[in-house]
Design a protein around this motif. Sequence first.
Motif, short mmCIF file in Angstrom:
data_model
loop_
_atom_site.label_atom_id
_atom_site.label_comp_id
_atom_site.label_asym_id
_atom_site.label_seq_id
_atom_site.Cartn_x
_atom_site.Cartn_y
_atom_site.Cartn_z
N LEU A 141 0.80 -1.22 0.00
CA LEU A 141 0.00 0.00 0.00
C LEU A 141 0.84 1.28 0.00
N PRO A 142 1.82 1.43 0.90
CA PRO A 142 2.62 2.67 0.85
C PRO A 142 3.38 2.82 -0.46
N LEU A 143 3.77 1.70 -1.06
CA LEU A 143 4.47 1.77 -2.34
C LEU A 143 3.54 2.27 -3.44
N LEU A 144 2.33 1.75 -3.46
CA LEU A 144 1.36 2.17 -4.47
C LEU A 144 0.95 3.63 -4.27
N GLN A 179 -7.69 -5.00 5.21
CA GLN A 179 -7.38 -4.35 6.48
C GLN A 179 -6.48 -3.12 6.27
N ALA A 180 -5.49 -3.25 5.40
CA ALA A 180 -4.59 -2.13 5.12
C ALA A 180 -5.36 -0.98 4.47
N MET A 181 -6.25 -1.31 3.55
CA MET A 181 -7.05 -0.26 2.90
C MET A 181 -8.00 0.41 3.90
N ALA A 182 -8.63 -0.38 4.76
CA ALA A 182 -9.55 0.19 5.75
C ALA A 182 -8.79 1.11 6.70
N ALA A 183 -7.61 0.71 7.14
CA ALA A 183 -6.82 1.55 8.03
C ALA A 183 -6.40 2.84 7.32
N HIS A 184 -6.03 2.72 6.07
CA HIS A 184 -5.63 3.91 5.29
C HIS A 184 -6.82 4.86 5.13
N ARG A 185 -7.97 4.32 4.79
CA ARG A 185 -9.16 5.17 4.62
C ARG A 185 -9.54 5.85 5.92
N ALA A 186 -9.45 5.12 7.02
CA ALA A 186 -9.77 5.71 8.33
C ALA A 186 -8.80 6.85 8.65
N GLN A 187 -7.53 6.65 8.36
CA GLN A 187 -6.53 7.68 8.60
C GLN A 187 -6.78 8.89 7.70
#
Length: 136
Positions: free
Chosen positions: A80-83, A103-111
């Motif tokens: 995710l951070p690379l993309l 889970q990574a996408m959900a955490a990113h969206r929440a942030q």
Amino acid sequence: MGNLADEAGTDVEIYRRARTPGSVHIVSRSDAPEELLALLDSAGLERHTEETAGPVYVWHETPDGLSEKAQKQLATRAMLPLLIADYKVNIDPDVYDVTAWGQAMAAHRAQQAKTTGAQAPAAAPPASPGSPSRSR
């Protein structure tokens, strides 16, 4: 061409090597900037370097002692951070973990929502009574 990422025309290739079945192998292009390598480091992947008479080879692997599931989760989350940084990443489907990606996408969206909400601009003031209204 120096490695799989160079050959594939990507910035990062994520796969499990037959010679090192105990870990997931992450190889970046030969001329990878330090920013890319630092993103992989910060994801919890271990950087390895091999100096030869010619080029210096740099790659990452999942840490020793992780279960196969944990290795897949770590490698998938590292994408995710690379993309987001606009790097071209390829992950072998056998290493990809759809739950970890979700889970990574959900955490990113929440942030993002938290950051956006905290920095949201103030609402525009209402139009004054004498302002012309726009109708079509």
